[in-house]
Enzyme design. Structure first.
Site, PDB file in Angstrom:
ATOM      1  N   GLU A 464     -12.034 -23.326  -3.047  1.00 29.41           N
ATOM      2  CA  GLU A 464     -12.136 -22.281  -4.088  1.00 29.41           C
ATOM      3  C   GLU A 464     -11.144 -22.498  -5.228  1.00 29.41           C
ATOM      4  O   GLU A 464     -10.376 -21.606  -5.609  1.00 29.41           O
ATOM      5  CB  GLU A 464     -11.981 -20.902  -3.431  1.00 29.41           C
ATOM      6  CG  GLU A 464     -13.063 -20.691  -2.389  1.00 29.41           C
ATOM      7  CD  GLU A 464     -12.937 -19.393  -1.608  1.00 29.41           C
ATOM      8  OE1 GLU A 464     -12.091 -18.545  -1.944  1.00 29.41           O
ATOM      9  OE2 GLU A 464     -13.679 -19.234  -0.628  1.00 29.41           O
ATOM     10  N   ASN A 505     -14.469 -27.541  -1.768  1.00 28.72           N
ATOM     11  CA  ASN A 505     -15.369 -26.523  -1.235  1.00 28.72           C
ATOM     12  C   ASN A 505     -15.303 -25.273  -2.105  1.00 28.72           C
ATOM     13  O   ASN A 505     -14.210 -24.828  -2.487  1.00 28.72           O
ATOM     14  CB  ASN A 505     -14.920 -26.190   0.203  1.00 28.72           C
ATOM     15  CG  ASN A 505     -15.876 -25.289   0.953  1.00 28.72           C
ATOM     16  OD1 ASN A 505     -17.083 -25.545   0.963  1.00 28.72           O
ATOM     17  ND2 ASN A 505     -15.364 -24.232   1.558  1.00 28.72           N
ATOM     18  N   HIS A 541     -22.796 -18.221   0.311  1.00 30.57           N
ATOM     19  CA  HIS A 541     -22.865 -16.852   0.853  1.00 30.57           C
ATOM     20  C   HIS A 541     -23.897 -16.102   0.006  1.00 30.57           C
ATOM     21  O   HIS A 541     -23.612 -15.632  -1.088  1.00 30.57           O
ATOM     22  CB  HIS A 541     -21.490 -16.174   0.781  1.00 30.57           C
ATOM     23  CG  HIS A 541     -20.462 -16.831   1.669  1.00 30.57           C
ATOM     24  ND1 HIS A 541     -20.530 -16.774   3.039  1.00 30.57           N
ATOM     25  CD2 HIS A 541     -19.380 -17.566   1.385  1.00 30.57           C
ATOM     26  CE1 HIS A 541     -19.516 -17.450   3.566  1.00 30.57           C
ATOM     27  NE2 HIS A 541     -18.809 -17.950   2.578  1.00 30.57           N
ATOM     28  N   GLU A 570     -20.996 -22.808   4.477  1.00 29.51           N
ATOM     29  CA  GLU A 570     -20.722 -21.443   4.967  1.00 29.51           C
ATOM     30  C   GLU A 570     -21.936 -20.519   4.790  1.00 29.51           C
ATOM     31  O   GLU A 570     -21.798 -19.335   4.538  1.00 29.51           O
ATOM     32  CB  GLU A 570     -19.510 -20.856   4.240  1.00 29.51           C
ATOM     33  CG  GLU A 570     -18.282 -21.732   4.291  1.00 29.51           C
ATOM     34  CD  GLU A 570     -17.059 -21.093   3.639  1.00 29.51           C
ATOM     35  OE1 GLU A 570     -17.095 -19.896   3.317  1.00 29.51           O
ATOM     36  OE2 GLU A 570     -16.047 -21.814   3.468  1.00 29.51           O
ATOM     37  N   ASP A 572     -24.603 -17.908   4.830  1.00 31.16           N
ATOM     38  CA  ASP A 572     -25.075 -16.679   5.482  1.00 31.16           C
ATOM     39  C   ASP A 572     -25.900 -15.944   4.429  1.00 31.16           C
ATOM     40  O   ASP A 572     -25.694 -16.105   3.237  1.00 31.16           O
ATOM     41  CB  ASP A 572     -23.952 -15.822   6.067  1.00 31.16           C
ATOM     42  CG  ASP A 572     -22.784 -15.578   5.120  1.00 31.16           C
ATOM     43  OD1 ASP A 572     -21.669 -15.362   5.607  1.00 31.16           O
ATOM     44  OD2 ASP A 572     -22.979 -15.614   3.888  1.00 31.16           O
TER      45      ASP A 572
HETATM   46  O1  G3I Z   1      -5.015 -12.137  12.125  1.00 33.08           O
HETATM   47  C1  G3I Z   1      -4.802 -10.866  11.517  1.00 33.08           C
HETATM   48  C2  G3I Z   1      -4.456  -9.849  12.591  1.00 33.08           C
HETATM   49  O2  G3I Z   1      -3.209 -10.185  13.167  1.00 33.08           O
HETATM   50  C3  G3I Z   1      -4.392  -8.455  11.964  1.00 33.08           C
HETATM   51  O3  G3I Z   1      -4.166  -7.491  12.974  1.00 33.08           O
HETATM   52  C4  G3I Z   1      -5.716  -8.175  11.252  1.00 33.08           C
HETATM   53  C5  G3I Z   1      -5.714  -6.816  10.588  1.00 33.08           C
HETATM   54  O4  G3I Z   1      -4.831  -6.859   9.504  1.00 33.08           O
HETATM   55  O5  G3I Z   1      -5.942  -9.165  10.235  1.00 33.08           O
HETATM   56  C6  G3I Z   1      -6.079 -10.455  10.828  1.00 33.08           C
HETATM   57  O6  G3I Z   1      -6.308 -11.393   9.796  1.00 33.08           O
HETATM   58  C7  G3I Z   1      -7.636 -11.289   9.264  1.00 33.08           C
HETATM   59  C8  G3I Z   1      -8.326 -12.660   9.442  1.00 33.08           C
HETATM   60  O7  G3I Z   1      -9.626 -12.655   8.838  1.00 33.08           O
HETATM   61  C9  G3I Z   1      -8.443 -13.028  10.903  1.00 33.08           C
HETATM   62  O8  G3I Z   1      -9.263 -12.104  11.564  1.00 33.08           O
HETATM   63  C10 G3I Z   1      -7.526 -11.006   7.780  1.00 33.08           C
HETATM   64  O9  G3I Z   1      -7.025  -9.692   7.634  1.00 33.08           O
HETATM   65  C11 G3I Z   1      -8.903 -11.104   7.133  1.00 33.08           C
HETATM   66  O10 G3I Z   1      -8.776 -10.988   5.723  1.00 33.08           O
HETATM   67  C12 G3I Z   1      -9.502 -12.482   7.413  1.00 33.08           C
HETATM   68  O11 G3I Z   1     -10.798 -12.509   6.842  1.00 33.08           O
HETATM   69  C13 G3I Z   1     -11.341 -13.829   6.769  1.00 33.08           C
HETATM   70  C14 G3I Z   1     -11.428 -14.244   5.282  1.00 33.08           C
HETATM   71  O12 G3I Z   1     -12.043 -15.533   5.181  1.00 33.08           O
HETATM   72  C15 G3I Z   1     -10.042 -14.362   4.664  1.00 33.08           C
HETATM   73  O13 G3I Z   1      -9.403 -15.449   5.257  1.00 33.08           O
HETATM   74  C16 G3I Z   1     -12.756 -13.784   7.345  1.00 33.08           C
HETATM   75  O14 G3I Z   1     -12.682 -13.533   8.742  1.00 33.08           O
HETATM   76  C17 G3I Z   1     -13.454 -15.127   7.108  1.00 33.08           C
HETATM   77  O15 G3I Z   1     -14.822 -15.043   7.493  1.00 33.08           O
HETATM   78  C18 G3I Z   1     -13.414 -15.476   5.618  1.00 33.08           C
HETATM   79  O16 G3I Z   1     -13.963 -16.753   5.463  1.00 33.08           O
HETATM   80  C19 G3I Z   1     -13.901 -17.243   4.101  1.00 33.08           C
HETATM   81  C20 G3I Z   1     -13.725 -18.740   4.179  1.00 33.08           C
HETATM   82  O17 G3I Z   1     -12.537 -19.025   4.885  1.00 33.08           O
HETATM   83  C21 G3I Z   1     -13.708 -19.328   2.780  1.00 33.08           C
HETATM   84  N1  G3I Z   1     -14.938 -18.982   2.067  1.00 33.08           N
HETATM   85  C22 G3I Z   1     -15.172 -17.535   1.981  1.00 33.08           C
HETATM   86  C23 G3I Z   1     -15.220 -16.928   3.376  1.00 33.08           C
HETATM   87  C24 G3I Z   1     -15.477 -15.446   3.277  1.00 33.08           C
HETATM   88  O18 G3I Z   1     -14.402 -14.809   2.638  1.00 33.08           O
END
Ligand code: G3I
Length: 644
Positions: A464, A505, A541, A570, A572
């Site tokens: 990104e 990506n 997406h 990715e 969906d």
């Molecule tokens: O691990 C912490 C946990 O300790 C905490 O309790 C919880 C609540 O605050 O948060 C957890 O972290 C979360 C993480 O996912 C792991 O579950 C983050 O808040 C949350 O923002 C994160 O979301 C991910 C997002 O990327 C941001 O990294 C999504 O699951 C994931 O599907 C999404 O994937 C991204 C790709 O990496 C890049 N392309 C876009 C795609 C969608 O945003």
């Protein structure tokens, strides 16, 4: 040229990979032999220029700026009663738990500066001279004491008449938003010790004529301790909500149950009638969780009673239950060939993004079996992200990534490393790095991850990099190094893993527009510099009403014409809220697959998960199996598309 003085990198940095794959020392020899390691001078500013184009990279910093992984960073074997796995040894991180990031607190000065102004959200094109925004009558900041019940009336009014709608952005724990059945609601809340300080509460009023026209009104609630803390009632602890899950008979099931005590230490959990042959123990690292593991021996809806007992006053308890739908093995059978078998015949890699720690979930066995049967490639949805894998300088949490590597190896799946350089999910210690330190940290991160997982053949080196409206995204990496961070990252990655496929990506680059324009301008510049980009990752997406397939075909071809591979990384397809159907969703999946299959340079077709039970877009049910792992039309369309 060489980028990262690996020869001076501490031996720990080339830690033993989890897989008896290429030993790091071999990796280092390859690295040195490729001329990358040739000394470019003694100081840190070795000869780092890209010789083929004359554009020289900035001098490189000294070796790693944070301590290398230590023995404490090596995960340890996890006892089997904490997970659903029966065919490999699961490992877990052993260091102290990383504290949750706290939301920034409102200061007394900010509170004394007076109430906040409501925020009005005006939808494009709405004439605010003809339609004034709704507001909350008489709403102001509040003061109270812990243990006293606060009642605040939220009465939305619209100057143009009609009764506005209303909802709370987020209720404090233990609070209620009581409907007075006259258009107004009352926030009823007894703050406790943990709430002492200045809390914010936001309610939103919705214009009666235009639902996009809204007023967000945030009040501050100043909570002090009473002179006599014993006046604060000791509320009974509760069980954290446990979402519905589907399990399979005769599979190991793991339930992570958490007790919450709003004003006391972590409560204990008890099972008056545990399932047969169950283990139920407090987690050694996450002591607010109790882990229940058992093997359901019959199908049907299972309800397990849980008693939550206050840790201070043992007579104070609450009783709750968790339920589980147990299906038979035949309920998960899927007609026809498996996607990975069909894709393999087309020399296509088909993959998914793997849920973190899937084996710590009730349906971990189903999840693993279906993933292994249907896919020959996997990406960690989150395990490689910096705030999870390197949360503090020199502190690593490799377990989730290690487990995925073991799972992938066991099931002959290739792994995509995602991401190396990204602007999201960065821990504070990276966000706070001075600009001068960022390049070193970026290169060190690339080296440490790629050196630990040499078996990974595809890496999202930069994720990104392009801004929402085109141009380069203004990230802390761009601010520190300009566009050259992209070249530096790719050259560093190439230096560590000469044979890996290195990807740029991004999302929304598959269709015409400013992002795609920027992508191709960026590629022209970077390829001219000799930046070793091998492929473009199209995240994709999409929504179920997507129909710009011609643009996708053209943009894929433009990438192919540059001599680069194409990975769908990715995919969906979310159901649009205006009645998007599973048939429309399936048609989009089928079309994107067809475009990939007809494009020789499209080598990888990967979805961002595979069951709606676990998706970052779960509200829009974007994947190919439903929450109970039953196939949706999209699954069958992929099967047919691959079989053709
Ligand atoms: O691990 C912490 C946990 O300790 C905490 O309790 C919880 C609540 O605050 O948060 C957890 O972290 C979360 C993480 O996912 C792991 O579950 C983050 O808040 C949350 O923002 C994160 O979301 C991910 C997002 O990327 C941001 O990294 C999504 O699951 C994931 O599907 C999404 O994937 C991204 C790709 O990496 C890049 N392309 C876009 C795609 C969608 O945003």
């Amino acid at each position: 040229m060489y980028l990262f003085p690996l020869s001076r990198v501490s031996p720990e940095a080339r830690s033993t990979p989890v897989w008896p794959g290429i030993r790091p020392i071999v990796l280092l020899a390859v690295f040195l032999a490729s001329g990358c390691g040739s000394s470019g001078g003694d100081g840190p500013s070795g000869d780092t220029g890209s010789t083929d184009s004359g554009n020289r990279l900035p001098d490189l910093p000294n070796p790693p700026i944070s301590p290398p992984p230590s023995a404490d960073d090596e995960p340890a074997a996890e006892a089997s009663h904490f997970n659903t796995v029966t065919n490999f040894q699961v490992v877990r991180d052993t260091g102290p738990r990383i504290p949750e990031k706290e939301a920034p607190k409102v200061t007394l000065e900010e509170y004394n500066a007076g109430p906040l102004e409501p925020e009005i959200v005006v939808p494009p094109g709405l004439d605010t001279t003809q339609n004034r925004p709704p507001f909350f009558e008489g709403l102001t900041d509040q003061e109270t004491l812990a243990g006293q019940t606060l009642s605040v009336l939220f009465k939305p009014v619209d100057p143009d008449g009609g009764i506005p709608g209303m909802y709370p952005e987020q209720l404090p724990k233990g609070a209620e938003f009581v409907d007075n059945m006259d258009g107004s609601k009352t926030l009823v809340w007894m703050p406790l010790q943990r709430d002492v300080g200045i809390q914010e509460f936001t309610a939103v009023a919705i214009d009666p004529e235009h639902s996009g026209y809204r007023t967000h009104h945030t009040i501050r609630i100043k909570i002090d301790m009473p002179d006599d803390p014993s006046t604060i009632p000791n509320v009974a602890p509760e069980l954290e909500e446990f979402l519905p899950h589907t399990a399979r008979v005769n599979d190991p099931v793991v339930l992570a149950l958490r007790g919450i005590d709003l004003n006391g230490p972590v409560p204990t959990l008890e099972l008056p009638n545990p399932p047969a042959n169950a283990s139920f123990v407090r987690h050694p690292r996450y002591d607010d969780y109790f882990i229940l593991r058992f093997v359901p021996e019959s199908t049907g809806n299972l309800s397990i009673e849980v008693v939550v007992r206050d840790a201070v006053n043992s007579s104070l308890t609450s009783t709750d239950s968790v339920s589980l739908e147990v299906l038979s093995a035949s309920d998960f059978s899927r007609q026809g060939s498996r996607l990975r078998d069909l894709a393999g015949q087309r020399n296509l890699r088909i993959g998914y993004a793997s849920l973190q720690e899937f084996f710590h979930r009730p349906d971990g066995s189903i999840y693993a079996d279906i993933a292994a049967a249907e896919f020959n490639m996997v990406t960690a949805e989150n395990a490689f992200k910096v705030d999870l894998i390197n949360p503090e300088p020199g502190r690593y949490q490799f377990a989730d990534a290690d487990n995925l590597m073991t799972f992938a190896s066991l099931n002959n799946m290739s792994v995509r490393g995602h991401p190396l350089v990204w602007h999201r999910q960065l821990p504070d210690w990276v966000l706070e790095l001075p600009e001068a330190k960022r390049q070193g940290a970026m290169q060190e991160h690339i080296v440490r991850l790629m050196a630990r997982y040499p078996q990974i053949q595809d890496w999202d080196v930069v994720n990104e990099a392009i801004g929402e409206d085109g141009g380069l995204r203004d990230t802390l990496w761009l601010q520190a190094m300009g566009e050259s961070y992209i070249e530096t990252a790719f050259r560093q990655a190439r230096a560590v893993a000469p044979d890996a496929t290195l990807l740029l990506n991004d999302y929304d680059i598959e269709v015409d527009g400013a992002k795609a324009d920027t992508l191709f301008e960026l590629l022209d510049r970077q390829l001219a510099l000799g930046t070793p980009i091998d492929a473009i990752g199209f995240q994709m997406h999409l929504w179920s009403n997507f129909d710009e397939f011609g643009e996708v075909r053209r943009n894929f071809q433009k990438v192919a014409d540059l001599g680069l591979d194409i990975h769908v990384t990715e995919l969906d397809v979310a159901l649009t809220e205006d009645g998007g159907t599973e048939a429309q969703q399936a048609a989009v999946y089928r079309q994107i697959l067809a475009i990939c299959l007809e494009q020789p340079r499209c080598t990888t077709f990967q979805m961002w998960g595979f069951t709606d039970q676990y998706s970052w877009r779960e509200n829009w049910l974007p994947l190919i199996l439903d929450k109970r792992y039953q196939t949706k039309p999209a699954y069958h369309e992929l099967q047919q598309g691959l079989a053709q």
